[in-house]
Design a protein around this motif. Structure first.
Motif, PDB file in Angstrom:
ATOM      1  N   VAL A 475       4.565  20.194 -13.992  1.00 21.55           N
ATOM      2  CA  VAL A 475       4.592  21.605 -14.373  1.00 21.55           C
ATOM      3  C   VAL A 475       5.156  22.428 -13.217  1.00 21.55           C
ATOM      4  O   VAL A 475       4.885  22.146 -12.044  1.00 21.55           O
ATOM      5  CB  VAL A 475       3.173  22.102 -14.732  1.00 21.55           C
ATOM      6  CG1 VAL A 475       3.164  23.602 -15.016  1.00 21.55           C
ATOM      7  CG2 VAL A 475       2.643  21.319 -15.924  1.00 21.55           C
ATOM      8  N   THR A 476       5.946  23.439 -13.544  1.00 27.26           N
ATOM      9  CA  THR A 476       6.466  24.381 -12.555  1.00 27.26           C
ATOM     10  C   THR A 476       5.719  25.694 -12.708  1.00 27.26           C
ATOM     11  O   THR A 476       5.575  26.213 -13.820  1.00 27.26           O
ATOM     12  CB  THR A 476       7.968  24.618 -12.763  1.00 27.26           C
ATOM     13  OG1 THR A 476       8.668  23.401 -12.531  1.00 27.26           O
ATOM     14  CG2 THR A 476       8.480  25.672 -11.792  1.00 27.26           C
ATOM     15  N   LEU A 477       5.237  26.214 -11.603  1.00 31.34           N
ATOM     16  CA  LEU A 477       4.528  27.491 -11.609  1.00 31.34           C
ATOM     17  C   LEU A 477       5.538  28.616 -11.417  1.00 31.34           C
ATOM     18  O   LEU A 477       6.305  28.617 -10.442  1.00 31.34           O
ATOM     19  CB  LEU A 477       3.484  27.511 -10.495  1.00 31.34           C
ATOM     20  CG  LEU A 477       2.552  28.721 -10.421  1.00 31.34           C
ATOM     21  CD1 LEU A 477       1.693  28.822 -11.667  1.00 31.34           C
ATOM     22  CD2 LEU A 477       1.678  28.627  -9.177  1.00 31.34           C
ATOM     23  N   LEU A 478       5.577  29.560 -12.347  1.00 25.63           N
ATOM     24  CA  LEU A 478       6.462  30.719 -12.241  1.00 25.63           C
ATOM     25  C   LEU A 478       5.715  31.809 -11.472  1.00 25.63           C
ATOM     26  O   LEU A 478       4.763  32.403 -11.972  1.00 25.63           O
ATOM     27  CB  LEU A 478       6.863  31.217 -13.630  1.00 25.63           C
ATOM     28  CG  LEU A 478       7.958  32.285 -13.670  1.00 25.63           C
ATOM     29  CD1 LEU A 478       9.275  31.729 -13.156  1.00 25.63           C
ATOM     30  CD2 LEU A 478       8.123  32.829 -15.078  1.00 25.63           C
ATOM     31  N   ALA A 479       6.137  32.043 -10.231  1.00 29.52           N
ATOM     32  CA  ALA A 479       5.441  32.981  -9.350  1.00 29.52           C
ATOM     33  C   ALA A 479       6.145  34.331  -9.391  1.00 29.52           C
ATOM     34  O   ALA A 479       7.355  34.422  -9.192  1.00 29.52           O
ATOM     35  CB  ALA A 479       5.427  32.438  -7.920  1.00 29.52           C
ATOM     36  N   GLY A 500       5.819  22.119  -8.495  1.00 26.60           N
ATOM     37  CA  GLY A 500       6.800  22.993  -7.845  1.00 26.60           C
ATOM     38  C   GLY A 500       6.589  24.438  -8.255  1.00 26.60           C
ATOM     39  O   GLY A 500       5.795  24.743  -9.144  1.00 26.60           O
ATOM     40  N   VAL A 501       7.321  25.317  -7.581  1.00 23.52           N
ATOM     41  CA  VAL A 501       7.191  26.754  -7.819  1.00 23.52           C
ATOM     42  C   VAL A 501       8.581  27.371  -7.899  1.00 23.52           C
ATOM     43  O   VAL A 501       9.457  27.071  -7.083  1.00 23.52           O
ATOM     44  CB  VAL A 501       6.381  27.444  -6.703  1.00 23.52           C
ATOM     45  CG1 VAL A 501       6.359  28.956  -6.900  1.00 23.52           C
ATOM     46  CG2 VAL A 501       4.957  26.905  -6.660  1.00 23.52           C
ATOM     47  N   VAL A 502       8.770  28.238  -8.882  1.00 17.93           N
ATOM     48  CA  VAL A 502       9.961  29.075  -8.977  1.00 17.93           C
ATOM     49  C   VAL A 502       9.504  30.513  -8.809  1.00 17.93           C
ATOM     50  O   VAL A 502       8.645  30.988  -9.560  1.00 17.93           O
ATOM     51  CB  VAL A 502      10.681  28.894 -10.330  1.00 17.93           C
ATOM     52  CG1 VAL A 502      11.797  29.929 -10.477  1.00 17.93           C
ATOM     53  CG2 VAL A 502      11.253  27.482 -10.444  1.00 17.93           C
ATOM     54  N   ALA A 503      10.039  31.201  -7.817  1.00 16.13           N
ATOM     55  CA  ALA A 503       9.625  32.575  -7.510  1.00 16.13           C
ATOM     56  C   ALA A 503      10.687  33.544  -7.998  1.00 16.13           C
ATOM     57  O   ALA A 503      11.856  33.449  -7.619  1.00 16.13           O
ATOM     58  CB  ALA A 503       9.397  32.743  -6.013  1.00 16.13           C
ATOM     59  N   LEU A 504      10.292  34.482  -8.847  1.00 16.58           N
ATOM     60  CA  LEU A 504      11.236  35.461  -9.378  1.00 16.58           C
ATOM     61  C   LEU A 504      11.388  36.667  -8.471  1.00 16.58           C
ATOM     62  O   LEU A 504      12.459  37.256  -8.392  1.00 16.58           O
ATOM     63  CB  LEU A 504      10.787  35.935 -10.767  1.00 16.58           C
ATOM     64  CG  LEU A 504      10.931  34.937 -11.916  1.00 16.58           C
ATOM     65  CD1 LEU A 504      10.601  35.624 -13.229  1.00 16.58           C
ATOM     66  CD2 LEU A 504      12.341  34.374 -11.965  1.00 16.58           C
ATOM     67  N   VAL A 520      16.111  36.934 -12.879  1.00 15.92           N
ATOM     68  CA  VAL A 520      16.303  37.042 -14.318  1.00 15.92           C
ATOM     69  C   VAL A 520      17.536  37.905 -14.583  1.00 15.92           C
ATOM     70  O   VAL A 520      17.640  39.027 -14.071  1.00 15.92           O
ATOM     71  CB  VAL A 520      15.075  37.665 -15.004  1.00 15.92           C
ATOM     72  CG1 VAL A 520      15.319  37.808 -16.505  1.00 15.92           C
ATOM     73  CG2 VAL A 520      13.836  36.825 -14.743  1.00 15.92           C
ATOM     74  N   ILE A 521      18.473  37.378 -15.359  1.00 12.87           N
ATOM     75  CA  ILE A 521      19.625  38.178 -15.776  1.00 12.87           C
ATOM     76  C   ILE A 521      19.159  39.125 -16.877  1.00 12.87           C
ATOM     77  O   ILE A 521      18.727  38.669 -17.949  1.00 12.87           O
ATOM     78  CB  ILE A 521      20.766  37.270 -16.276  1.00 12.87           C
ATOM     79  CG1 ILE A 521      21.226  36.361 -15.129  1.00 12.87           C
ATOM     80  CG2 ILE A 521      21.926  38.106 -16.808  1.00 12.87           C
ATOM     81  CD1 ILE A 521      22.296  35.386 -15.533  1.00 12.87           C
ATOM     82  N   PRO A 522      19.201  40.452 -16.652  1.00 13.97           N
ATOM     83  CA  PRO A 522      18.600  41.405 -17.608  1.00 13.97           C
ATOM     84  C   PRO A 522      19.149  41.286 -19.027  1.00 13.97           C
ATOM     85  O   PRO A 522      18.401  41.382 -19.993  1.00 13.97           O
ATOM     86  CB  PRO A 522      18.927  42.769 -16.995  1.00 13.97           C
ATOM     87  CG  PRO A 522      19.153  42.494 -15.541  1.00 13.97           C
ATOM     88  CD  PRO A 522      19.768  41.138 -15.481  1.00 13.97           C
ATOM     89  N   ASP A 523      20.466  41.068 -19.170  1.00 13.39           N
ATOM     90  CA  ASP A 523      21.057  41.081 -20.513  1.00 13.39           C
ATOM     91  C   ASP A 523      20.539  39.952 -21.387  1.00 13.39           C
ATOM     92  O   ASP A 523      20.217  40.147 -22.563  1.00 13.39           O
ATOM     93  CB  ASP A 523      22.584  40.983 -20.412  1.00 13.39           C
ATOM     94  CG  ASP A 523      23.197  42.261 -19.867  1.00 13.39           C
ATOM     95  OD1 ASP A 523      22.468  43.275 -19.771  1.00 13.39           O
ATOM     96  OD2 ASP A 523      24.398  42.249 -19.519  1.00 13.39           O
ATOM     97  N   THR A 524      20.463  38.758 -20.815  1.00 14.50           N
ATOM     98  CA  THR A 524      20.109  37.582 -21.619  1.00 14.50           C
ATOM     99  C   THR A 524      18.702  37.070 -21.367  1.00 14.50           C
ATOM    100  O   THR A 524      18.185  36.284 -22.160  1.00 14.50           O
ATOM    101  CB  THR A 524      21.102  36.442 -21.330  1.00 14.50           C
ATOM    102  OG1 THR A 524      20.976  36.069 -19.942  1.00 14.50           O
ATOM    103  CG2 THR A 524      22.531  36.898 -21.593  1.00 14.50           C
ATOM    104  N   GLY A 525      18.075  37.457 -20.216  1.00 17.71           N
ATOM    105  CA  GLY A 525      16.768  36.921 -19.866  1.00 17.71           C
ATOM    106  C   GLY A 525      16.840  35.555 -19.234  1.00 17.71           C
ATOM    107  O   GLY A 525      15.805  34.958 -18.913  1.00 17.71           O
ATOM    108  N   ALA A 526      18.054  35.013 -19.034  1.00 18.30           N
ATOM    109  CA  ALA A 526      18.201  33.696 -18.414  1.00 18.30           C
ATOM    110  C   ALA A 526      17.763  33.758 -16.956  1.00 18.30           C
ATOM    111  O   ALA A 526      18.008  34.740 -16.254  1.00 18.30           O
ATOM    112  CB  ALA A 526      19.647  33.228 -18.519  1.00 18.30           C
ATOM    113  N   VAL A 527      17.115  32.690 -16.489  1.00 14.18           N
ATOM    114  CA  VAL A 527      16.650  32.588 -15.112  1.00 14.18           C
ATOM    115  C   VAL A 527      17.624  31.691 -14.356  1.00 14.18           C
ATOM    116  O   VAL A 527      17.866  30.542 -14.748  1.00 14.18           O
ATOM    117  CB  VAL A 527      15.225  32.017 -15.039  1.00 14.18           C
ATOM    118  CG1 VAL A 527      14.767  31.880 -13.598  1.00 14.18           C
ATOM    119  CG2 VAL A 527      14.269  32.918 -15.809  1.00 14.18           C
ATOM    120  N   VAL A 528      18.187  32.217 -13.250  1.00 16.59           N
ATOM    121  CA  VAL A 528      19.171  31.473 -12.471  1.00 16.59           C
ATOM    122  C   VAL A 528      18.718  31.418 -11.022  1.00 16.59           C
ATOM    123  O   VAL A 528      18.019  32.313 -10.538  1.00 16.59           O
ATOM    124  CB  VAL A 528      20.574  32.106 -12.571  1.00 16.59           C
ATOM    125  CG1 VAL A 528      21.073  32.070 -14.009  1.00 16.59           C
ATOM    126  CG2 VAL A 528      20.562  33.540 -12.048  1.00 16.59           C
TER     127      VAL A 528
END
Length: 674
Positions: A475-479, A500-504, A520-528
């Motif tokens: 599992v990845t924790l979205l921080a 692991g951890v992904v920090a926004l 987060v790309i505002p238009d699509t919500g995709a996380v890059v």
């Protein structure tokens, strides 16, 4: 001492002291909620777990800066037990025994220049210091405290008998202490300064000459390290690991010099003032007239050098990194200062007029010029256990009373030193023992209450292992800033399936130290990620303020917590945020302004179930345009659906803004596409 007590072997009394201290400290530790201090406890435990699991100093396979070698090895051993809660209890018992074992080198050191009963008294006093409560936490103090005392005793032995064997023992002990905490590097300059002080106190340079090769080697190693940095362009972190930044940006200034005084006052607080005052009198007298006892002279030289340089070291660190006196880094001054008190008592409590007056004036001046907030910090009891009683006083009254209590304590210490008679000087040992015991009791209770309160605030009533209990894997924790990082650190620690951890958000996330920064790309919500590549993860635990493109697997909505819960998602595509709520309380209530951000927004509506609590109206905007005003009356359940923009076609976001002037409750706020 009575004849009956004289017949008891000192080693037996010492063994009883160590075992009794370990038993009491371990029993008290069971009331602590551990791990508590983030990120230290989590990191040490996880690194120790990895060492015994795969032989690496990592955090579940993730790279981490060097923090410590020996402590994770020791603390990680009990953590190999099946149940983590039981493993922590076993670690607490082991650490209580380890930290209490500091009494052994204290006794052996003191026995060189004190009678057995006074050496035992110093050993007993060293076990009453409030900071021994750290043995109940997963902290390096449990191992550093006895190793630091052992290293100082070995250093003094070198000054007594500077043969090759004793020099080797000191280097071994200092190396072991440094492997626990890099702070122990201060032992090297301590050795140099102590040798010079010893020459002054004994009025002889014989020892200094015999130690010449070792002193030269130490200087050569230091010079080589500096030369390496200059030539290679590397930084201190390349040598000291995670500790490489400590004090590197500090410049000597009036503020830094004040830090030295404040930390010397902190050393006085740790020992209740009297030992610091008594030792200072002995040191000043020895520097002026020499010391007739070579072993006592070695002790005084070692203690003076260590206390002085440790105060400088910690003061430099605090000037850049802390806003208070940190007892964690100073506590090792207690054993030598307590030995100094016993030596002062053994010599009939001498008080040379001008020396005693100068020492007393210096102690009172230190306390008067030290801000109360430095010794009684708002950070809490885990930073300064010795100030636990003052923390209670400050909470009940004000900071002014804390300052008054500190000054009164300094004046009382001066009065005791001046008024005690040689025949009754032993009473000072009893008074100091009672004072340290009282401080320890208050500190332990405060740690118990504070650690439990912070655990409730972070996790509430939720199960600590809820992600593991859901049968999840990798599992990845979205921080994000929606949750305080100590709450995420606890979640990571207790759930082995979190890998692991992904920090926004650009916020500090030290558990684990290695994480993926993303946006987060505002238009699509995709996380890059920072390279612009989509972040792909099979399972993600995200704050409940997020709706992800995937399937909900489990949810943690803790009662009584002061932070938002988590939702476990199974994803079938790259990580994408469909919806994010900002500005709401952890339970979904709204008190001022909230926002719902919808990525790739299509025609639809924001459906809300609102609870009228205060009767305050709610103004609703969509993409900056005022849409309506909702007025849920007190006690009313209001269902509302606010349509999205007609032009919404999935190519851009929608921003819903909700604004009110008072408390409004909610049980559901969700964007539903047509």
């Amino acid at each position: 001492m009575s004849r009956g007590l004289r017949r008891v072997p000192p080693w037996l009394v010492l063994a009883v002291l160590v075992l009794a201290s370990a038993g009491v400290r371990a029993a008290a530790a069971r009331s602590f909620t551990v791990p508590w201090i983030a990120p230290d406890e989590m990191l040490y435990a996880l690194v120790g777990e990895s060492f015994w699991g795969d032989g690496t100093l990592s955090v579940r396979g993730l790279p981490t800066p060097y923090y410590s070698l020996l402590y994770p090895v020791v603390a990680g051993l009990p953590l190999q037990l099946g149940d983590m809660a039981d493993a922590i209890r076993a670690a607490q018992l082991m650490q209580a025994l380890l930290m209490s074992s500091a009494a052994i080198p204290v006794y052996l050191w003191g026995r060189r220049f004190l009678a057995s009963w006074l050496a035992l008294s110093a050993a007993a006093l060293s076990l009453l210091v409030p900071a021994l409560a750290y043995s109940g936490l997963l902290m390096t103090e449990a191992l550093f405290y006895p190793l630091a005392v052992l290293s100082l005793a070995a250093l003094a032995r070198v000054l007594d008998q500077p043969n090759a064997w004793n020099q080797g023992v000191f280097l071994f002990c200092a190396t072991a202490a440094t492997a626990v905490r890099m702070q122990a590097l201060v032992l090297l300059p301590t050795f140099v300064v102590a040798a010079a002080l010893h020459a002054r106190m004994t009025r002889s340079t014989a020892t200094l000459r015999r130690l010449g090769p070792l002193l030269a080697a130490g200087l050569a190693v230091s010079a080589g390290a500096v030369l390496y940095l200059l030539v290679s362009g590397a930084g201190w972190e390349d040598i000291l690991g995670a500790y490489g930044t400590l004090g590197q940006d500090t410049q000597l200034s009036a503020g830094v010099l004040r830090e030295f005084g404040w930390h010397l006052a902190g050393a006085g607080l740790i020992t209740l003032g009297v030992p610091l005052l008594a030792t200072a009198i002995l040191v000043a007298a020895a520097l002026r007239s020499g010391d007739p006892d070579p072993s006592a002279g070695s002790f005084l030289a070692t203690t003076t050098a260590y206390v002085g340089l440790l105060v400088v070291q910690v003061g430099l660190f605090s000037a850049t990194h802390l806003t208070h006196v940190s007892e964690r880094y100073l506590v090792t001054v207690a054993p030598p200062l307590l030995l100094g008190l016993c030596l002062w008592v053994a010599r009939g409590a001498p008080r040379p007029r001008w020396i005693a007056a100068g020492a007393a004036a210096a102690l009172v001046a230190l306390v008067l010029t030290t801000p109360a907030g430095r010794l009684v910090p708002p950070t809490g009891v885990h930073d300064t256990p010795s100030s636990a009683a003052l923390l209670l006083l400050r909470d009940a009254t004000s900071a002014g009373w804390s300052k008054a209590a500190l000054v009164a304590g300094a004046l009382l210490a001066v009065a005791l030193v001046y008024l005690v008679r040689p025949r009754t000087a032993v009473a000072l040992l009893v008074l100091v023992a009672l004072g340290l015991s009282a401080q320890s009791v208050v500190a332990t209770r405060k740690m118990r209450d504070t650690s439990a309160a912070e655990q409730r605030a972070a996790l509430g009533t939720a199960s600590r292992t809820w992600i593991d209990d859901a049968g999840a894997d990798r599992v990845t924790l979205l921080a994000t800033s929606d949750r305080p990082w100590p709450a995420d650190a606890r979640t990571f620690f207790w759930n082995h399936s979190v890998a692991g951890v992904v920090a926004l958000d650009e916020i500090e996330r030290p558990v684990p130290p290695s994480l993926v920064r993303a946006a987060v790309i505002p238009d699509t919500g995709a996380v890059v990620d920072v390279q612009g590549h989509p972040v792909t993860r099979p399972m993600v635990a995200a704050p409940s303020t997020f709706v992800l493109a995937g399937t909900r697997i489990a949810e943690e909505q803790p009662l009584g917590a002061e932070t938002v819960g988590l939702v476990l998602w199974k994803l079938s595509e790259p990580l994408r945020v469909l919806e994010r709520h900002v500005g709401f309380l952890p339970n979904g209530d709204l008190t001022s302004k909230g926002e719902v951000r919808v990525g790739s927004c299509r025609r639809g509506r924001l459906e809300m179930t609102l609870l009228g609590k205060s009767g305050a109206p709610i103004d609703v905007w969509v993409n900056g345009r005022h849409m309506t005003t909702l007025v849920p009356r007190p006690g009313e359940v209001l269902h509302a659906a606010i349509p999205g923009p007609r032009y919404a076609d999935g190519s851009g976001p929608c921003f819903y803004q909700l604004q009110t002037t008072n408390l409004v409750g909610s049980t559901r706020i969700e964007y539903v596409a047509d």
